[in-house]
Design an enzyme around this catalytic site. Structure first.
Site, PDB file in Angstrom:
ATOM      1  N   LYS A  13      40.194  37.501  48.275  1.00 41.24           N
ATOM      2  CA  LYS A  13      40.163  38.913  48.615  1.00 41.24           C
ATOM      3  C   LYS A  13      39.294  39.446  47.289  1.00 41.24           C
ATOM      4  O   LYS A  13      38.267  40.152  47.396  1.00 41.24           O
ATOM      5  CB  LYS A  13      41.356  39.740  48.798  1.00 41.24           C
ATOM      6  CG  LYS A  13      42.147  39.226  49.902  1.00 41.24           C
ATOM      7  CD  LYS A  13      43.474  40.292  50.114  1.00 41.24           C
ATOM      8  CE  LYS A  13      44.335  40.086  48.716  1.00 41.24           C
ATOM      9  NZ  LYS A  13      45.049  38.895  48.842  1.00 41.24           N
ATOM     10  N   ARG A 161      47.711  35.376  34.958  1.00 39.57           N
ATOM     11  CA  ARG A 161      48.594  36.295  35.423  1.00 39.57           C
ATOM     12  C   ARG A 161      49.974  36.099  35.491  1.00 39.57           C
ATOM     13  O   ARG A 161      50.388  34.712  35.735  1.00 39.57           O
ATOM     14  CB  ARG A 161      48.195  36.627  36.699  1.00 39.57           C
ATOM     15  CG  ARG A 161      47.214  37.884  36.858  1.00 39.57           C
ATOM     16  CD  ARG A 161      46.558  38.354  38.199  1.00 39.57           C
ATOM     17  NE  ARG A 161      47.486  38.351  39.455  1.00 39.57           N
ATOM     18  CZ  ARG A 161      47.234  38.549  40.631  1.00 39.57           C
ATOM     19  NH1 ARG A 161      46.028  38.792  40.802  1.00 39.57           N
ATOM     20  NH2 ARG A 161      48.096  38.602  41.584  1.00 39.57           N
ATOM     21  N   ARG A 172      55.753  35.969  46.890  1.00 34.22           N
ATOM     22  CA  ARG A 172      54.658  36.806  47.372  1.00 34.22           C
ATOM     23  C   ARG A 172      54.078  36.281  48.756  1.00 34.22           C
ATOM     24  O   ARG A 172      53.789  37.261  49.402  1.00 34.22           O
ATOM     25  CB  ARG A 172      53.409  36.611  46.530  1.00 34.22           C
ATOM     26  CG  ARG A 172      53.591  37.453  45.135  1.00 34.22           C
ATOM     27  CD  ARG A 172      52.945  36.836  43.819  1.00 34.22           C
ATOM     28  NE  ARG A 172      51.472  37.110  44.147  1.00 34.22           N
ATOM     29  CZ  ARG A 172      50.602  36.252  43.332  1.00 34.22           C
ATOM     30  NH1 ARG A 172      50.858  35.742  42.472  1.00 34.22           N
ATOM     31  NH2 ARG A 172      49.148  36.692  43.739  1.00 34.22           N
TER      32      ARG A 172
HETATM   33  P1  AP5 Z   1      41.222  35.686  44.412  1.00 35.37           P
HETATM   34  O1  AP5 Z   1      39.940  35.894  44.985  1.00 35.37           O
HETATM   35  O2  AP5 Z   1      41.605  35.999  43.071  1.00 35.37           O
HETATM   36  O3  AP5 Z   1      42.264  35.813  45.573  1.00 35.37           O
HETATM   37  P2  AP5 Z   1      43.060  36.965  46.086  1.00 35.37           P
HETATM   38  O4  AP5 Z   1      43.373  37.022  47.509  1.00 35.37           O
HETATM   39  O5  AP5 Z   1      42.428  38.314  45.402  1.00 35.37           O
HETATM   40  O6  AP5 Z   1      44.484  36.790  45.520  1.00 35.37           O
HETATM   41  P3  AP5 Z   1      45.405  37.804  44.632  1.00 35.37           P
HETATM   42  O7  AP5 Z   1      46.295  36.688  43.904  1.00 35.37           O
HETATM   43  O8  AP5 Z   1      44.832  38.762  43.690  1.00 35.37           O
HETATM   44  O9  AP5 Z   1      46.057  38.657  45.933  1.00 35.37           O
HETATM   45  P4  AP5 Z   1      47.447  39.264  45.697  1.00 35.37           P
HETATM   46  O10 AP5 Z   1      47.297  39.945  47.002  1.00 35.37           O
HETATM   47  O11 AP5 Z   1      48.660  38.452  45.731  1.00 35.37           O
HETATM   48  O12 AP5 Z   1      47.520  40.199  44.378  1.00 35.37           O
HETATM   49  P5  AP5 Z   1      47.352  41.598  43.997  1.00 35.37           P
HETATM   50  O13 AP5 Z   1      46.715  41.862  42.866  1.00 35.37           O
HETATM   51  O14 AP5 Z   1      46.693  42.335  45.301  1.00 35.37           O
HETATM   52  O15 AP5 Z   1      41.195  33.812  44.562  1.00 35.37           O
HETATM   53  C1  AP5 Z   1      42.062  33.031  44.128  1.00 35.37           C
HETATM   54  C2  AP5 Z   1      41.489  31.923  43.312  1.00 35.37           C
HETATM   55  O16 AP5 Z   1      41.168  31.005  44.285  1.00 35.37           O
HETATM   56  C3  AP5 Z   1      40.371  32.161  42.462  1.00 35.37           C
HETATM   57  O17 AP5 Z   1      40.669  31.451  41.228  1.00 35.37           O
HETATM   58  C4  AP5 Z   1      39.080  31.832  43.101  1.00 35.37           C
HETATM   59  O18 AP5 Z   1      38.108  31.277  42.167  1.00 35.37           O
HETATM   60  C5  AP5 Z   1      39.535  30.801  44.071  1.00 35.37           C
HETATM   61  N1  AP5 Z   1      38.999  31.069  45.184  1.00 35.37           N
HETATM   62  C6  AP5 Z   1      38.550  32.079  46.041  1.00 35.37           C
HETATM   63  N2  AP5 Z   1      37.836  31.891  47.039  1.00 35.37           N
HETATM   64  C7  AP5 Z   1      37.990  30.649  47.191  1.00 35.37           C
HETATM   65  C8  AP5 Z   1      37.173  29.366  48.108  1.00 35.37           C
HETATM   66  N3  AP5 Z   1      36.721  29.914  49.378  1.00 35.37           N
HETATM   67  N4  AP5 Z   1      37.651  28.119  48.016  1.00 35.37           N
HETATM   68  C9  AP5 Z   1      37.942  27.722  46.809  1.00 35.37           C
HETATM   69  N5  AP5 Z   1      38.501  28.532  45.820  1.00 35.37           N
HETATM   70  C10 AP5 Z   1      38.474  29.852  46.064  1.00 35.37           C
HETATM   71  O19 AP5 Z   1      48.805  41.930  43.905  1.00 35.37           O
HETATM   72  C11 AP5 Z   1      49.824  41.719  42.938  1.00 35.37           C
HETATM   73  C12 AP5 Z   1      50.919  42.298  43.156  1.00 35.37           C
HETATM   74  O20 AP5 Z   1      50.918  43.846  42.788  1.00 35.37           O
HETATM   75  C13 AP5 Z   1      51.853  42.334  44.387  1.00 35.37           C
HETATM   76  O21 AP5 Z   1      52.460  41.014  44.725  1.00 35.37           O
HETATM   77  C14 AP5 Z   1      52.596  43.425  44.522  1.00 35.37           C
HETATM   78  O22 AP5 Z   1      53.810  43.246  43.718  1.00 35.37           O
HETATM   79  C15 AP5 Z   1      51.720  44.641  43.813  1.00 35.37           C
HETATM   80  N6  AP5 Z   1      50.962  45.346  44.861  1.00 35.37           N
HETATM   81  C16 AP5 Z   1      49.525  45.128  44.863  1.00 35.37           C
HETATM   82  N7  AP5 Z   1      48.972  46.064  45.894  1.00 35.37           N
HETATM   83  C17 AP5 Z   1      49.931  46.638  46.506  1.00 35.37           C
HETATM   84  C18 AP5 Z   1      50.355  47.304  47.426  1.00 35.37           C
HETATM   85  N8  AP5 Z   1      49.346  47.921  48.312  1.00 35.37           N
HETATM   86  N9  AP5 Z   1      51.571  47.751  48.190  1.00 35.37           N
HETATM   87  C19 AP5 Z   1      52.583  47.170  47.379  1.00 35.37           C
HETATM   88  N10 AP5 Z   1      52.617  46.491  46.115  1.00 35.37           N
HETATM   89  C20 AP5 Z   1      51.379  46.026  45.715  1.00 35.37           C
END
Ligand code: AP5
Length: 218
Positions: A13, A161, A172
């Site tokens: 994402k 992270r 998660r």
């Molecule tokens: P990346 O693009 O970083 O993936 P992502 O989907 O953004 O993953 P996140 O871990 O950031 O998502 P998340 O939803 O768990 O975390 P968030 O910060 O929102 O890609 C990952 C890796 O893969 C990278 O190294 C990239 O280079 C590689 N990659 C990407 N695409 C690729 C491809 N096609 N092929 C190969 N490699 C690839 O949330 C964190 C925490 O915050 C949650 O657990 C929760 O506690 C809290 N939180 C956040 N938002 C909320 C909400 N709305 N409500 C309640 N709690 C919340």
């Protein structure tokens, strides 16, 4: 155009949101990044959020809805927003619709990135970020051109992270399946959902998203 990028942790994402920001001039709103900024600032909200994030659980709907409500009032969101990691529950999706309607706005498309669990774990465990400019990298899929040096700003410091460890990732993924996946039928029923193959290489995923958005008016 207002978009939602939906998918499990590590689906790509953030990666795709940054590309869409560069190419379409939309503003990326990541509730994960906003919460990590609160944690880094040491605010009361950050202290509370850290415990929940480190356990791989979801922060309360009221907190994240409040953060997004305030942020979507800012003038830089006028051209459009990419919601990254929000909404994550049906209650957040309903609140987002109501909040945007009050501002004369709406969601134009929801992009679901579909990725297998094994690939998610490999992606998350290899992810790291430049400590200075925030550029994202991966041990296998997106290494800096020169090892140990950020391509963008030349920094030699990188961070990983706290919630990117095997145990928290499992929690998660459970939270995604139980609390976030039920949003998919909500947007399907509104005719807004576009699913793409997030297992493909990054440029191919970007191409699929572009093709899905070609037919979207916003
Ligand atoms: P990346 O693009 O970083 O993936 P992502 O989907 O953004 O993953 P996140 O871990 O950031 O998502 P998340 O939803 O768990 O975390 P968030 O910060 O929102 O890609 C990952 C890796 O893969 C990278 O190294 C990239 O280079 C590689 N990659 C990407 N695409 C690729 C491809 N096609 N092929 C190969 N490699 C690839 O949330 C964190 C925490 O915050 C949650 O657990 C929760 O506690 C809290 N939180 C956040 N938002 C909320 C909400 N709305 N409500 C309640 N709690 C919340």
């Amino acid at each position: 155009m207002n978009l939602i990028l939906l998918g499990p942790p590590g689906a790509g994402k953030g990666t795709q949101a940054k590309k869409l920001t560069d190419e379409r001039g939309l503003v990326q709103l990541s509730t994960g990044d906003m919460l990590r900024a609160e944690v880094a600032s040491g605010s009361a909200l950050g202290v509370e959020a850290k415990k929940i994030m480190d356990a791989g659980q979801l922060v309360s709907d009221a907190i994240v809805i409040g953060m997004i409500d305030g942020r979507t009032d800012k003038p830089d969101t006028a051209k459009g927003v990419i919601f990254d990691g929000f909404p994550r529950t049906v209650a957040q999706a309903e609140a987002l619709d109501a909040m945007l309607a009050k501002k004369g706005k709406k969601i134009d498309a929801v992009i679901e990135l579909k990725v297998d669990d094994a690939a998610l774990i490999e992606r998350i465990s290899g992810r790291f970020t430049c400590a200075k400019c925030g550029t994202g990298y991966h041990d296998k899929f997106a290494r800096p051109k020169k090892d140990g040096i950020c391509d963008k700003c030349g920094s030699t410091e990188f961070t990983r992270r706290a919630d990117d460890n095997a145990e928290t990732v499992k929690a998660r993924l459970v939270a995604y399946r139980q609390q976030t996946a039920p949003i998919l039928p909500y947007y399907q029923a509104k005719g807004l959902l576009h699913s793409v193959d997030g297992m493909a290489a990054m440029p191919e995923v970007a191409g699929q998203i572009d093709r899905a958005l070609d037919g979207v008016k916003g």
